[in-house]
Motif scaffolding. Structure first.
Motif, PDB file in Angstrom:
ATOM      1  N   VAL A 193       0.849  -1.184   0.000  1.00  0.00           N
ATOM      2  CA  VAL A 193       0.000   0.000   0.000  1.00  0.00           C
ATOM      3  C   VAL A 193       0.890   1.241   0.000  1.00  0.00           C
ATOM      4  CG1 VAL A 193      -1.950  -1.124   1.151  1.00  0.00           C
ATOM      5  CG2 VAL A 193      -0.228  -0.005   2.519  1.00  0.00           C
ATOM      6  N   GLY A 194       0.345   2.323  -0.493  1.00  0.00           N
ATOM      7  CA  GLY A 194       1.102   3.564  -0.545  1.00  0.00           C
ATOM      8  C   GLY A 194       0.682   4.507   0.566  1.00  0.00           C
ATOM      9  N   HIS A 195       1.493   5.488   0.800  1.00  0.00           N
ATOM     10  CA  HIS A 195       1.178   6.514   1.787  1.00  0.00           C
ATOM     11  C   HIS A 195       1.015   7.829   1.049  1.00  0.00           C
ATOM     12  CE1 HIS A 195       1.004   8.620   5.532  1.00  0.00           C
ATOM     13  NE2 HIS A 195       1.909   9.459   5.110  1.00  0.00           N
ATOM     14  N   ASN A 196      -0.020   8.569   1.385  1.00  0.00           N
ATOM     15  CA  ASN A 196      -0.299   9.800   0.648  1.00  0.00           C
ATOM     16  C   ASN A 196      -0.214  11.052   1.518  1.00  0.00           C
ATOM     17  OD1 ASN A 196      -2.544   9.595   2.211  1.00  0.00           O
ATOM     18  ND2 ASN A 196      -4.000   9.485   0.525  1.00  0.00           N
ATOM     19  N   ASN A 197       0.532  10.974   2.603  1.00  0.00           N
ATOM     20  CA  ASN A 197       0.759  12.111   3.498  1.00  0.00           C
ATOM     21  C   ASN A 197      -0.510  12.605   4.186  1.00  0.00           C
ATOM     22  OD1 ASN A 197       3.422  11.976   2.858  1.00  0.00           O
ATOM     23  ND2 ASN A 197       3.384  13.677   1.447  1.00  0.00           N
ATOM     24  N   GLU A 198      -1.531  11.801   4.280  1.00  0.00           N
ATOM     25  CA  GLU A 198      -2.743  12.163   5.003  1.00  0.00           C
ATOM     26  C   GLU A 198      -2.707  11.499   6.370  1.00  0.00           C
ATOM     27  OE1 GLU A 198      -5.278  14.141   4.471  1.00  0.00           O
ATOM     28  OE2 GLU A 198      -4.643  14.765   2.488  1.00  0.00           O
ATOM     29  N   GLY A 199      -3.098  12.232   7.380  1.00  0.00           N
ATOM     30  CA  GLY A 199      -3.295  11.640   8.686  1.00  0.00           C
ATOM     31  C   GLY A 199      -2.046  11.388   9.498  1.00  0.00           C
ATOM     32  N   ASP A 200      -0.985  12.146   9.251  1.00  0.00           N
ATOM     33  CA  ASP A 200       0.208  11.927  10.059  1.00  0.00           C
ATOM     34  C   ASP A 200       0.056  12.488  11.466  1.00  0.00           C
ATOM     35  OD1 ASP A 200       0.628  14.683   9.851  1.00  0.00           O
ATOM     36  OD2 ASP A 200       2.019  14.465   8.193  1.00  0.00           O
ATOM     37  N   GLY A 201      -0.888  13.412  11.653  1.00  0.00           N
ATOM     38  CA  GLY A 201      -1.192  13.936  12.970  1.00  0.00           C
ATOM     39  C   GLY A 201      -0.187  14.917  13.536  1.00  0.00           C
ATOM     40  N   ILE A 202       0.735  15.405  12.726  1.00  0.00           N
ATOM     41  CA  ILE A 202       1.743  16.310  13.278  1.00  0.00           C
ATOM     42  C   ILE A 202       1.545  17.760  12.877  1.00  0.00           C
ATOM     43  CG2 ILE A 202       3.521  14.537  13.461  1.00  0.00           C
ATOM     44  CD1 ILE A 202       4.799  15.760  10.931  1.00  0.00           C
ATOM     45  N   SER A 203       0.624  18.033  11.978  1.00  0.00           N
ATOM     46  CA  SER A 203       0.482  19.423  11.550  1.00  0.00           C
ATOM     47  C   SER A 203      -0.954  19.723  11.137  1.00  0.00           C
ATOM     48  CB  SER A 203       1.412  19.696  10.368  1.00  0.00           C
ATOM     49  OG  SER A 203       0.961  19.007   9.227  1.00  0.00           O
ATOM     50  N   LEU A 204      -1.288  21.006  11.132  1.00  0.00           N
ATOM     51  CA  LEU A 204      -2.613  21.422  10.692  1.00  0.00           C
ATOM     52  C   LEU A 204      -2.792  21.217   9.188  1.00  0.00           C
ATOM     53  CD1 LEU A 204      -3.064  24.681  12.773  1.00  0.00           C
ATOM     54  CD2 LEU A 204      -4.122  22.450  13.149  1.00  0.00           C
ATOM     55  N   ALA A 205      -1.709  21.147   8.449  1.00  0.00           N
ATOM     56  CA  ALA A 205      -1.803  20.974   6.998  1.00  0.00           C
ATOM     57  C   ALA A 205      -2.470  19.654   6.629  1.00  0.00           C
ATOM     58  CB  ALA A 205      -0.418  21.045   6.358  1.00  0.00           C
ATOM     59  N   THR A 206      -2.386  18.672   7.492  1.00  0.00           N
ATOM     60  CA  THR A 206      -2.997  17.372   7.194  1.00  0.00           C
ATOM     61  C   THR A 206      -4.255  17.122   8.013  1.00  0.00           C
ATOM     62  OG1 THR A 206      -1.623  16.273   8.821  1.00  0.00           O
ATOM     63  CG2 THR A 206      -0.774  16.373   6.561  1.00  0.00           C
ATOM     64  N   ALA A 207      -4.772  18.135   8.666  1.00  0.00           N
ATOM     65  CA  ALA A 207      -5.924  17.959   9.549  1.00  0.00           C
ATOM     66  C   ALA A 207      -7.243  17.842   8.805  1.00  0.00           C
ATOM     67  CB  ALA A 207      -5.999  19.108  10.546  1.00  0.00           C
ATOM     68  N   THR A 208      -7.325  18.327   7.591  1.00  0.00           N
ATOM     69  CA  THR A 208      -8.602  18.312   6.868  1.00  0.00           C
ATOM     70  C   THR A 208      -8.479  17.572   5.549  1.00  0.00           C
ATOM     71  OG1 THR A 208      -8.069  20.431   5.861  1.00  0.00           O
ATOM     72  CG2 THR A 208      -9.380  20.488   7.884  1.00  0.00           C
ATOM     73  N   GLY A 209      -8.044  16.355   5.583  1.00  0.00           N
ATOM     74  CA  GLY A 209      -7.931  15.552   4.362  1.00  0.00           C
ATOM     75  C   GLY A 209      -9.258  14.919   3.996  1.00  0.00           C
ATOM     76  N   TRP A 210      -9.425  14.594   2.743  1.00  0.00           N
ATOM     77  CA  TRP A 210     -10.674  13.995   2.253  1.00  0.00           C
ATOM     78  C   TRP A 210     -10.926  12.625   2.872  1.00  0.00           C
ATOM     79  CZ3 TRP A 210     -10.315   9.288  -0.101  1.00  0.00           C
ATOM     80  CH2 TRP A 210      -9.068   8.925  -0.598  1.00  0.00           C
ATOM     81  N   GLN A 211      -9.904  11.985   3.391  1.00  0.00           N
ATOM     82  CA  GLN A 211     -10.082  10.651   3.959  1.00  0.00           C
ATOM     83  C   GLN A 211     -10.859  10.679   5.271  1.00  0.00           C
ATOM     84  OE1 GLN A 211      -5.975   9.516   3.979  1.00  0.00           O
ATOM     85  NE2 GLN A 211      -6.212   8.338   2.119  1.00  0.00           N
ATOM     86  N   ARG A 212     -11.052  11.839   5.851  1.00  0.00           N
ATOM     87  CA  ARG A 212     -11.824  11.942   7.077  1.00  0.00           C
ATOM     88  C   ARG A 212     -13.307  12.206   6.818  1.00  0.00           C
ATOM     89  NH1 ARG A 212      -7.343  13.551   7.151  1.00  0.00           N
ATOM     90  NH2 ARG A 212      -5.679  13.507   8.633  1.00  0.00           N
ATOM     91  N   ASP A 213     -13.698  12.383   5.567  1.00  0.00           N
ATOM     92  CA  ASP A 213     -15.101  12.609   5.228  1.00  0.00           C
ATOM     93  C   ASP A 213     -15.909  11.364   5.561  1.00  0.00           C
ATOM     94  OD1 ASP A 213     -14.339  15.055   4.300  1.00  0.00           O
ATOM     95  OD2 ASP A 213     -14.510  14.552   2.176  1.00  0.00           O
ATOM     96  N   GLN A 214     -17.089  11.562   6.117  1.00  0.00           N
ATOM     97  CA  GLN A 214     -17.967  10.446   6.439  1.00  0.00           C
ATOM     98  C   GLN A 214     -18.651   9.945   5.172  1.00  0.00           C
ATOM     99  OE1 GLN A 214     -18.341   8.982   9.475  1.00  0.00           O
ATOM    100  NE2 GLN A 214     -16.660  10.314  10.123  1.00  0.00           N
ATOM    101  N   MET A 215     -18.732   8.624   5.029  1.00  0.00           N
ATOM    102  CA  MET A 215     -19.390   8.022   3.873  1.00  0.00           C
ATOM    103  C   MET A 215     -20.621   7.271   4.328  1.00  0.00           C
ATOM    104  SD  MET A 215     -16.155   6.519   1.734  1.00  0.00           S
ATOM    105  CE  MET A 215     -17.247   5.731   0.579  1.00  0.00           C
ATOM    106  N   GLN A 216     -21.663   7.336   3.524  1.00  0.00           N
ATOM    107  CA  GLN A 216     -22.856   6.533   3.765  1.00  0.00           C
ATOM    108  C   GLN A 216     -22.728   5.281   2.930  1.00  0.00           C
ATOM    109  OE1 GLN A 216     -25.123   7.244   5.999  1.00  0.00           O
ATOM    110  NE2 GLN A 216     -24.089   9.154   6.508  1.00  0.00           N
ATOM    111  N   ILE A 217     -22.572   4.135   3.573  1.00  0.00           N
ATOM    112  CA  ILE A 217     -22.381   2.875   2.865  1.00  0.00           C
ATOM    113  C   ILE A 217     -23.588   1.988   3.109  1.00  0.00           C
ATOM    114  CG2 ILE A 217     -20.938   0.829   2.639  1.00  0.00           C
ATOM    115  CD1 ILE A 217     -18.597   2.539   3.596  1.00  0.00           C
ATOM    116  N   GLU A 218     -24.208   1.572   2.028  1.00  0.00           N
ATOM    117  CA  GLU A 218     -25.336   0.645   2.108  1.00  0.00           C
ATOM    118  C   GLU A 218     -24.790  -0.779   2.089  1.00  0.00           C
ATOM    119  OE1 GLU A 218     -28.503   1.536   2.475  1.00  0.00           O
ATOM    120  OE2 GLU A 218     -27.863   3.621   2.517  1.00  0.00           O
ATOM    121  N   PRO A 219     -25.324  -1.656   2.932  1.00  0.00           N
ATOM    122  CA  PRO A 219     -24.840  -3.044   2.905  1.00  0.00           C
ATOM    123  C   PRO A 219     -25.136  -3.679   1.551  1.00  0.00           C
ATOM    124  CG  PRO A 219     -26.559  -2.727   4.579  1.00  0.00           C
ATOM    125  CD  PRO A 219     -26.361  -1.425   3.906  1.00  0.00           C
ATOM    126  N   ALA A 220     -24.144  -4.384   1.028  1.00  0.00           N
ATOM    127  CA  ALA A 220     -24.304  -5.040  -0.270  1.00  0.00           C
ATOM    128  C   ALA A 220     -25.071  -6.345  -0.089  1.00  0.00           C
ATOM    129  CB  ALA A 220     -22.934  -5.308  -0.879  1.00  0.00           C
TER     130      ALA A 220
END
Length: 120
Positions: free
Chosen positions: A83-110
């Motif tokens: 897997v790759g790392h995309n510099n999201e979620g390192d937790g050390i700076s405000l620059a990574t505090a609002t990444g798209w990976q923290r957006d909530q998703m609505q997932i319907e059970p398949a």
């Protein structure tokens, strides 16, 4: 011995906090000192007391190979998934505090067919 057992190991040897800082805060390309290398083991198979043990490194998705491996009786699969790392979620700076990976998703059970075992 007719069962199938699979272990997925997700490996990410490419995370560098210093690299994240350089790219996100200083808007600078990183130097050779911060480049990381992922070393991958060779694939192998071995028969151990009638049980087939198969180790593979997966760097791409192959649906046919996975379907065959996951359904073959008498087999243990050891999959190392790169897997790759995309510099999201390192937790050390405000620059990574609002990444798209923290957006909530609505997932319907398949819908799952009755004859397909569900593994959680």
């Amino acid at each position: 011995m007719r069962k199938n057992f699979t272990v997925f190991y997700f490996m990410n040897g490419g995370h560098s906090v210093i690299n994240t800082y350089q790219e996100r805060i200083l808007f600078n390309r990183t130097s050779r000192q911060m480049r990381l290398v992922n070393l991958m083991s060779a694939d192998w198979e071995e028969d151990i007391c009638g049980l087939q043990v198969c180790a593979r490194t997966l760097d791409s998705f192959d649906a046919d190979m996975l379907a065959e491996a996951l359904q073959k009786p008498g087999r243990v699969n050891l999959f190392s998934v790169v897997v790759g790392h995309n510099n999201e979620g390192d937790g050390i700076s405000l620059a990574t505090a609002t990444g798209w990976q923290r957006d909530q998703m609505q997932i319907e059970p398949a819908a799952v067919a009755d004859d397909v075992p569900l593994i959680v």
